[in-house]
Design a protein around this motif. Structure first.
Motif, short mmCIF file in Angstrom:
data_model
loop_
_atom_site.label_atom_id
_atom_site.label_comp_id
_atom_site.label_asym_id
_atom_site.label_seq_id
_atom_site.Cartn_x
_atom_site.Cartn_y
_atom_site.Cartn_z
N UNK A 48 0.84 -1.19 0.00
CA UNK A 48 0.00 0.00 0.00
C UNK A 48 0.88 1.25 0.00
N UNK A 49 0.36 2.34 -0.51
CA UNK A 49 1.09 3.60 -0.52
C UNK A 49 0.18 4.71 -1.00
N UNK A 50 0.70 5.94 -0.93
CA UNK A 50 0.00 7.11 -1.45
C UNK A 50 0.74 7.59 -2.68
N UNK A 88 -7.91 -7.86 -10.52
CA UNK A 88 -6.73 -7.24 -11.09
C UNK A 88 -7.19 -6.14 -12.04
N UNK A 89 -6.50 -5.01 -12.05
CA UNK A 89 -6.82 -3.90 -12.96
C UNK A 89 -5.59 -3.62 -13.82
N UNK A 90 -5.84 -3.07 -15.01
CA UNK A 90 -4.76 -2.76 -15.95
C UNK A 90 -3.97 -1.54 -15.55
N UNK A 91 -4.63 -0.58 -14.90
CA UNK A 91 -3.97 0.69 -14.54
C UNK A 91 -4.74 1.34 -13.40
N UNK A 92 -4.05 2.25 -12.72
CA UNK A 92 -4.69 3.05 -11.67
C UNK A 92 -4.56 4.51 -12.10
N UNK A 93 -5.70 5.17 -12.25
CA UNK A 93 -5.74 6.55 -12.72
C UNK A 93 -5.26 7.51 -11.63
N UNK A 94 -4.47 8.51 -12.05
CA UNK A 94 -3.98 9.56 -11.15
C UNK A 94 -4.33 10.91 -11.77
N UNK A 95 -5.50 11.45 -11.47
CA UNK A 95 -5.86 12.76 -12.01
C UNK A 95 -4.85 13.83 -11.59
N UNK A 96 -4.72 14.85 -12.39
CA UNK A 96 -3.80 15.95 -12.10
C UNK A 96 -4.13 16.58 -10.75
N UNK A 97 -3.09 16.89 -9.98
CA UNK A 97 -3.26 17.61 -8.72
C UNK A 97 -3.95 16.84 -7.62
N UNK A 98 -3.94 15.50 -7.66
CA UNK A 98 -4.63 14.72 -6.64
C UNK A 98 -3.69 13.72 -5.97
N UNK A 99 -4.15 13.16 -4.87
CA UNK A 99 -3.47 12.07 -4.20
C UNK A 99 -4.39 10.86 -4.24
N UNK A 100 -3.87 9.72 -4.67
CA UNK A 100 -4.63 8.48 -4.71
C UNK A 100 -4.03 7.55 -3.66
N UNK A 101 -4.89 7.05 -2.80
CA UNK A 101 -4.46 6.18 -1.71
C UNK A 101 -4.66 4.72 -2.10
N UNK A 102 -3.59 3.95 -2.06
CA UNK A 102 -3.67 2.50 -2.22
C UNK A 102 -3.66 1.95 -0.80
N UNK A 103 -4.79 1.39 -0.36
CA UNK A 103 -4.98 1.04 1.05
C UNK A 103 -5.76 -0.26 1.16
#
Length: 164
Positions: A48-50, A88-103
């Motif tokens: 997990x990570x941010x 399982x997913x092919x990719x994890x989206x990271x919109x501009x200017x955001x933080x995505x938490x993998x938790x």
């Protein structure tokens, strides 16, 4: 060229270069990466990570690798009726200017084919591969943080269905 006009031209060029730099990809940072300890014979582990995208352009996490496992998969967990399903997913989206938490209980990394048990206190290299930002290197710290996905679910929802 007059001196004021030269200054204005240089200022305009500097502003143009500066704004182009803001639009450049490669602005993803990985923070607080960790993995749960495992026991001998356990073939998989969770990590997990941010991910913080400080840029003005969206990006996508496409994959990851670590020397501690044969491969790393990107996964999501979602409720489907009364069952928590991991996919399982092919990719994890990271919109501009955001933080995505993998938790736990949501988006996360699965360390597949562990080469040895993950022991509390270990530090493991992790390389993340992004569509625009390229490779970002970080380190997983092995330890327990927060509730497990199962512990955070109501008792009647502890079913698990792993489909790819």
């Amino acid at each position: 060229m007059k001196l004021p006009t030269l200054r204005q031209g240089l200022l305009a060029a500097a502003l143009l270069l500066n704004s182009a730099a803001w639009a450049q990809p490669g602005t993803v940072q990985a923070r607080d990466a960790w993995a749960r300890p495992t026991v001998g014979g356990q073939p998989v582990g969770g990590a997990y990570l941010r991910l913080q995208n400080t840029g003005g352009t969206a990006d996508r996490l496409l994959g990851a690798s670590t020397s501690a496992a044969e491969r790393v998969e990107l996964h999501s967990m979602q409720m489907s009726g009364d069952v928590m399903r991991m996919r399982q997913v092919d990719a994890i989206e990271l919109p501009a200017g955001t933080t995505v938490e993998l938790a736990p209980g949501g988006l996360h990394l699965m360390l597949m084919g562990l080469k040895a048990p993950l022991r509390t206190g270990e530090r493991l290299p992790l390389v993340l591969r992004f569509e625009k930002s390229g490779e970002v290197k970080t380190e997983l710290v092995v330890g327990n943080r927060g509730p497990s996905a199962a512990a955070s679910m109501p008792a009647h929802m502890h079913g698990h269905d792993h489909k790819q």
